[in-house]
Motif scaffolding. Structure first.
Motif, PDB file in Angstrom:
ATOM      1  N   TYR A   1       0.848  -1.195   0.000  1.00  0.00           N
ATOM      2  CA  TYR A   1       0.000   0.000   0.000  1.00  0.00           C
ATOM      3  C   TYR A   1       0.875   1.233   0.000  1.00  0.00           C
ATOM      4  O   TYR A   1       2.097   1.135  -0.027  1.00  0.00           O
ATOM      5  CB  TYR A   1      -0.942  -0.005   1.204  1.00  0.00           C
ATOM      6  CG  TYR A   1      -0.262  -0.272   2.533  1.00  0.00           C
ATOM      7  CD1 TYR A   1       0.610   0.673   3.083  1.00  0.00           C
ATOM      8  CD2 TYR A   1      -0.457  -1.460   3.225  1.00  0.00           C
ATOM      9  CE1 TYR A   1       1.243   0.434   4.294  1.00  0.00           C
ATOM     10  CE2 TYR A   1       0.178  -1.698   4.435  1.00  0.00           C
ATOM     11  CZ  TYR A   1       1.024  -0.753   4.963  1.00  0.00           C
ATOM     12  OH  TYR A   1       1.660  -0.978   6.147  1.00  0.00           O
TER      13      TYR A   1
ATOM     14  N   ASP B   1      -6.357  -3.259  -0.294  1.00  0.00           N
ATOM     15  CA  ASP B   1      -6.765  -3.047   1.089  1.00  0.00           C
ATOM     16  C   ASP B   1      -6.701  -1.549   1.346  1.00  0.00           C
ATOM     17  O   ASP B   1      -6.499  -0.767   0.423  1.00  0.00           O
ATOM     18  CB  ASP B   1      -5.922  -3.866   2.074  1.00  0.00           C
ATOM     19  CG  ASP B   1      -4.432  -3.643   1.919  1.00  0.00           C
ATOM     20  OD1 ASP B   1      -4.028  -2.645   1.276  1.00  0.00           O
ATOM     21  OD2 ASP B   1      -3.653  -4.460   2.434  1.00  0.00           O
ATOM     22  N   GLU B   2      -6.918  -1.129   2.568  1.00  0.00           N
ATOM     23  CA  GLU B   2      -6.925   0.299   2.835  1.00  0.00           C
ATOM     24  C   GLU B   2      -6.263   0.615   4.168  1.00  0.00           C
ATOM     25  O   GLU B   2      -6.157  -0.241   5.039  1.00  0.00           O
ATOM     26  CB  GLU B   2      -8.348   0.843   2.782  1.00  0.00           C
ATOM     27  CG  GLU B   2      -9.378   0.016   3.528  1.00  0.00           C
ATOM     28  CD  GLU B   2     -10.786   0.563   3.303  1.00  0.00           C
ATOM     29  OE1 GLU B   2     -11.155   1.503   4.009  1.00  0.00           O
ATOM     30  OE2 GLU B   2     -11.511   0.043   2.434  1.00  0.00           O
ATOM     31  N   CYS B   3      -5.800   1.854   4.281  1.00  0.00           N
ATOM     32  CA  CYS B   3      -5.142   2.313   5.510  1.00  0.00           C
ATOM     33  C   CYS B   3      -6.044   3.373   6.143  1.00  0.00           C
ATOM     34  O   CYS B   3      -5.787   4.565   6.019  1.00  0.00           O
ATOM     35  CB  CYS B   3      -3.783   2.932   5.203  1.00  0.00           C
ATOM     36  SG  CYS B   3      -2.647   1.811   4.396  1.00  0.00           S
TER      37      CYS B   3
ATOM     38  N   ALA C   1      -3.860   6.279  -0.685  1.00  0.00           N
ATOM     39  CA  ALA C   1      -2.895   7.378  -0.808  1.00  0.00           C
ATOM     40  C   ALA C   1      -3.094   8.151  -2.112  1.00  0.00           C
ATOM     41  O   ALA C   1      -2.397   9.109  -2.381  1.00  0.00           O
ATOM     42  CB  ALA C   1      -1.474   6.830  -0.735  1.00  0.00           C
TER      43      ALA C   1
ATOM     44  N   LEU D   1     -15.185   0.384  -2.030  1.00  0.00           N
ATOM     45  CA  LEU D   1     -14.298   1.473  -1.608  1.00  0.00           C
ATOM     46  C   LEU D   1     -14.535   2.696  -2.494  1.00  0.00           C
ATOM     47  O   LEU D   1     -13.866   2.870  -3.503  1.00  0.00           O
ATOM     48  CB  LEU D   1     -12.826   1.012  -1.692  1.00  0.00           C
ATOM     49  CG  LEU D   1     -11.709   1.993  -1.367  1.00  0.00           C
ATOM     50  CD1 LEU D   1     -11.967   2.728  -0.072  1.00  0.00           C
ATOM     51  CD2 LEU D   1     -10.385   1.255  -1.270  1.00  0.00           C
TER      52      LEU D   1
ATOM     53  N   PHE E   1      -9.747  14.364  -2.001  1.00  0.00           N
ATOM     54  CA  PHE E   1      -8.526  14.895  -1.402  1.00  0.00           C
ATOM     55  C   PHE E   1      -8.621  16.386  -1.115  1.00  0.00           C
ATOM     56  O   PHE E   1      -9.269  17.131  -1.841  1.00  0.00           O
ATOM     57  CB  PHE E   1      -7.338  14.653  -2.343  1.00  0.00           C
ATOM     58  CG  PHE E   1      -6.771  13.263  -2.229  1.00  0.00           C
ATOM     59  CD1 PHE E   1      -7.587  12.194  -1.906  1.00  0.00           C
ATOM     60  CD2 PHE E   1      -5.431  13.027  -2.430  1.00  0.00           C
ATOM     61  CE1 PHE E   1      -7.074  10.916  -1.791  1.00  0.00           C
ATOM     62  CE2 PHE E   1      -4.903  11.754  -2.319  1.00  0.00           C
ATOM     63  CZ  PHE E   1      -5.723  10.701  -2.007  1.00  0.00           C
TER      64      PHE E   1
ATOM     65  N   GLY F   1       1.979   3.373   5.698  1.00  0.00           N
ATOM     66  CA  GLY F   1       0.796   2.874   6.396  1.00  0.00           C
ATOM     67  C   GLY F   1       0.224   3.839   7.414  1.00  0.00           C
ATOM     68  O   GLY F   1      -0.716   3.508   8.127  1.00  0.00           O
ATOM     69  N   THR F   2       0.777   5.036   7.490  1.00  0.00           N
ATOM     70  CA  THR F   2       0.275   6.017   8.455  1.00  0.00           C
ATOM     71  C   THR F   2      -1.019   6.612   7.917  1.00  0.00           C
ATOM     72  O   THR F   2      -1.071   7.026   6.760  1.00  0.00           O
ATOM     73  CB  THR F   2       1.328   7.105   8.704  1.00  0.00           C
ATOM     74  OG1 THR F   2       2.466   6.483   9.295  1.00  0.00           O
ATOM     75  CG2 THR F   2       0.816   8.195   9.628  1.00  0.00           C
ATOM     76  N   SER F   3      -2.045   6.643   8.752  1.00  0.00           N
ATOM     77  CA  SER F   3      -3.336   7.110   8.257  1.00  0.00           C
ATOM     78  C   SER F   3      -3.252   8.586   7.903  1.00  0.00           C
ATOM     79  O   SER F   3      -2.470   9.336   8.496  1.00  0.00           O
ATOM     80  CB  SER F   3      -4.416   6.894   9.312  1.00  0.00           C
ATOM     81  OG  SER F   3      -4.222   7.781  10.390  1.00  0.00           O
ATOM     82  N   VAL F   4      -4.047   8.978   6.933  1.00  0.00           N
ATOM     83  CA  VAL F   4      -4.034  10.380   6.527  1.00  0.00           C
ATOM     84  C   VAL F   4      -4.474  11.260   7.697  1.00  0.00           C
ATOM     85  O   VAL F   4      -3.947  12.350   7.908  1.00  0.00           O
ATOM     86  CB  VAL F   4      -4.926  10.585   5.293  1.00  0.00           C
ATOM     87  CG1 VAL F   4      -5.036  12.052   4.942  1.00  0.00           C
ATOM     88  CG2 VAL F   4      -4.361   9.806   4.119  1.00  0.00           C
TER      89      VAL F   4
END
Lengths: 428, 347
Positions: free
Chosen positions: A314, A340-342, A353, B207, B212, B317-320
């Motif tokens: 990801y 998948d998603e974060c 992203a 999804l 943004f 992998g850090t969430s927005v």
């Protein structure tokens, strides 16, 4: 190309003094595995253990999972170009130890890999809690540079699977699955009215612990390439031990790629499955443009009317996924993405992203940051303190009694983006 | 014992008056007014409305702090189990007032809030992440449908049962994406979705694409030779030993380190980032966060100076949501310190 996967159901697993498979019971001679792996001068020590479904056993930190097999007819026994001589894979007869898996563990460098719990809460989240696991702990000699260290562990796991697979050479299969696909002209002549479908499988191609390999070639080094689905089912594609355990495609999952299998199941009925395009996920912008253009061009050139694209990892590869989608949809090709998603611990953060309005059909295989609580194990194979430094864990997430609180990130195969597992996301 | 419900309405539904009374200050009456009455009749003797707060829409929106001070004071005093506001239908100012109240009550008092709004009411986006909002029609004609839905939701929340899916329990999704188990594996769902597209059948993406934010660039620095430049990275570069235990993926925090005496990061720093090949970054950490070059520029007079603190976190992998928070926190510190420009590197 015709491949016969002759599946021998493994019903139990034990350690013993000889390698054998009898009445579905697989006996592992640890010394036979150790002797084979110790032939590599870079390997200092090997430990072999087993973990059965339902046992209160935790395996950590897992590097790769591999299905043991033996080819009894046709070219290429083993992983051609890697642990065996180069051969054209994809045809012949293979005896599969169905339900058994080799699981490699051991530290490499940095912050890698995941956990498999064989029982209870943790077992739900990983597909490898239901396999009979032969756990191979590989310790290399000191002083290896990280890349050689990684390669040593990767090859050792594959060789272990080959040695163990030999036990099935004379076994009688419980079922035989036949995968056969002619060239695109033959198949299109057979099914002129069925929509033509290509599967685009993206492979992480980003350096140490982040590479896929095809016939031993690092995916960083090739342009998007067309491969017969049978080649992948026959071991042509292997994992390079990526760090986010949840969505790395293990070698086992390449050998049993669920998207390939589910497309095969529809071939000749509702679709005409043309083949697989393997696409590297590169780190540079120019590289991303090149591979995404090239991928779309291959799909168009094959006359695809529909494409399924699966991601690996990801973050920046989200851009590749959506760039490919945009190019395909703009060409009138109906595209379905698997990712998948974060979405953060609370699930309230932006999931990807990157974004593009063309991505109208997306399968989500779960939030990598979903937090799970894993109760203490009776037995730990490997080192459970590794959880503090691997992706999805943090300092303090291992409690004194052995309970682990971690993100799905750390659970092998949990959010598999080839759609191997059973998670999704729903908005609440 | 019956649960206590406190009700909020605007001047119109509070029977004070129309637009000409939109400026009235909030008041609390210990009885049921307007929709509170009908709502109370739907509570099946399990709960009751103990009083109604009435406030002019203009007053709330123009004097939000004063209005909330009074309203929160009353709610604290009355200590209801739940607060119900509206329904506001498509009345924008009323919706914004319900939303403002809801966010304050939830954040400051921890009491749940139920409301009702039309999909396009601007108040919905303001509070849907926290409040339980029922979808209503666009005008007061929808009252008869809205109240039973709001009452059912209120009773379920009061009962302590966990809420089901938004469509099951009749509230608008709060934007929390929760991981669930489903019957078919992902690849099968992808094939099914593709077949549905071929057949022209309806299908539902799992999804929906995110929208943004767009950030306008800051104006250019006019004279670099006088500018203080800060170094910030999401490349996971930390002092050896990772003293603050920043995560290798999905960061929950960032770190600030004094680099005033460093000519380069090399020797004192390493990366804990789990998302790239660390070998070359660890060889020369300045490849990820180029303090060495900035020091050269400082010496040559190309820039005024390097800010004494270096800021770092892990991007992978850090969430927005976390990234936005880190950005605001770090940005504020840099701004307060008078930093003119930032070299921000990713990996």
């Amino acid at each position: 190309m015709k491949l016969e996967l002759r599946k021998i159901s493994i019903k139990d697993l034990k350690l013993g003094s000889e390698m054998k498979l009898q009445d579905g019971v697989l006996t592992i001679d640890p010394q036979a595995v150790i002797d084979e792996l110790m032939e590599d001068v870079n390997v200092k020590n090997v430990k072999v253990d087993i973990a059965r479904p339902g046992e209160k056993t935790r395996i950590i930190p897992v590097k790769d999972v591999i299905e043991p097999r033996v080819k009894i007819e046709g070219p290429g026994n083993g992983f051609a170009g890697v642990t065996a001589d180069m051969e054209q894979l994809g045809s012949g007869k293979v005896n599969v130890l169905d339900g058994a898996a080799v699981v490699t563990i051991g530290d490499i460098v940095g912050f890698q890999e995941g956990v498999i719990d064989m029982w209870g809460e943790g077992a739900r989240w990983t597909p490898f809690s239901t396999t009979y696991n032969i756990v191979v702990d590989i310790e290399p000699v000191e002083g290896l540079d990280p890349h050689t260290h990684e390669r040593t562990v990767r090859l050792a796991g594959l060789r272990a699977a080959q040695v163990i697979g030999e036990a099935g050479r004379d076994g009688e299969p419980d079922k035989i699955e036949v995968y056969e696909l002619g060239n695109i002209f033959e198949e299109t002549a057979k099914y002129p009215d069925l929509p033509k479908v290509v599967y685009v499988e993206m492979l992480i191609s980003q350096g140490l612990l982040h590479d896929g390999y095809v016939y031993g070639v690092n995916s960083q080094q090739f342009l998007p390439t067309l491969i017969h689905p049978n080649e992948e089912l026959d071991g042509a594609v292997i994992s390079g031990n990526c760090v986010a355990a949840c969505d790395k495609i293990t070698t086992y999952q390449h050998q049993n790629n669920s998207t390939i299998l589910d497309l095969y199941a529809q071939h000749g009925k509702t679709i005409n499955f043309l083949g697989v395009v393997l696409t590297p996920e590169l780190t540079t912008l120019a590289g991303k443009f090149r591979t995404c253009d090239y991928t779309a061009k291959l799909c168009k050139g094959l006359g695809a009317e529909g494409v399924i694209v699966s991601e690996e990892g990801y973050g920046n590869p989200d851009s590749d996924l959506l760039m490919i989608c945009k190019r395909l949809e703009d060409s009138g090709i109906k595209t379905v993405l698997i990712t998948d998603e974060c979405s953060g611990w609370g699930g309230d953060s932006q999931p990807l992203a990157d974004t593009t309005p063309e991505a109208v059909a997306v399968v989500s295989t779960g939030n990598v940051s979903h937090v799970v609580n894993l109760p203490p194990a009776d037995k730990v194979l490997g080192n459970d303190r590794a959880i503090a430094t691997l992706a999805g864990g943090w300092e303090g997430c291992l409690e004194e009694d052995g309970t682990i609180k971690c993100e799905l990130n750390a659970v092998i195969g949990s959010t598999s983006e080839i759609g191997y597992h059973y998670l999704s996301v729903e908005e609440y | 014992m019956k649960y206590k419900v406190l009700y909020y309405v605007n001047q119109f539904f509070g029977q004070v008056g129309g637009e000409e009374k939109a400026g009235v200050k909030p008041e609390f009456v210990r009885k049921m007014v307007g929709p509170a009455m009908g709502f109370n009749g739907l509570l099946e003797d399990k709960a009751e409305v103990v009083g109604t707060l009435i406030c002019g829409d203009n007053y709330f929106n123009e004097n939000k702090q004063e209005a909330l001070d009074y309203i929160l004071g009353v709610i604290k005093e009355e200590a209801p189990d739940i607060v119900v506001a509206g329904p506001a239908f498509n009345a924008g100012r009323y919706g914004m007032a319900c939303a403002g109240l809801a966010n304050a009550v939830i954040d400051e008092l921890g009491i749940p809030v139920v409301s009702g709004m039309y999909m396009e009411n601007p108040g919905l986006e303001e509070c849907r992440a926290k409040a339980y909002v029922v979808e209503t029609g666009d005008s007061a004609g929808g009252m008869r449908e809205a109240l039973p839905k709001m009452a059912a939701l209120t009773l379920k929340l009061l009962s302590g049962q966990e809420l089901g899916k938004p469509e099951e329990d009749g509230y608008l999704a709060q934007g929390r994406r929760l991981t669930i188990f489903v019957e078919k594996r992902g690849s099968q769902r992808a094939v099914d979705m593709l077949l549905a597209r071929f057949r022209g059948e309806e299908f539902k993406t799992e999804l929906p694409m995110p929208v943004f934010d767009k950030v306008a660039p800051a104006p250019a620095i006019k004279d670099l030779s006088k500018a203080t430049i800060a170094l910030v990275t999401s490349g996971g570069m930390v002092p050896l030993g990772n003293p603050d235990r920043i995560q290798s993926a999905s960061a929950q925090k960032w770190g600030r380190y004094d680099i005033d005496k460093n000519v380069a990061l090399m020797g004192d720093y390493c990366t804990i980032h789990g998302g790239f090949d660390p070998v070359y970054a660890n060889e020369i950490p300045d490849r990820v966060a180029p303090l060495d070059i900035l020091r050269d520029y400082e010496k040559e007079g190309k820039i005024g100076g390097v800010y004494k603190y270096f800021y770092t976190t892990t991007g992978t992998g850090t969430s927005v949501a976390n990234a936005v928070k880190f950005g605001q926190e770090i940005g504020k510190e840099l701004k307060d310190a008078g930093v003119d420009g930032v070299i921000l590197t990713s990996t």
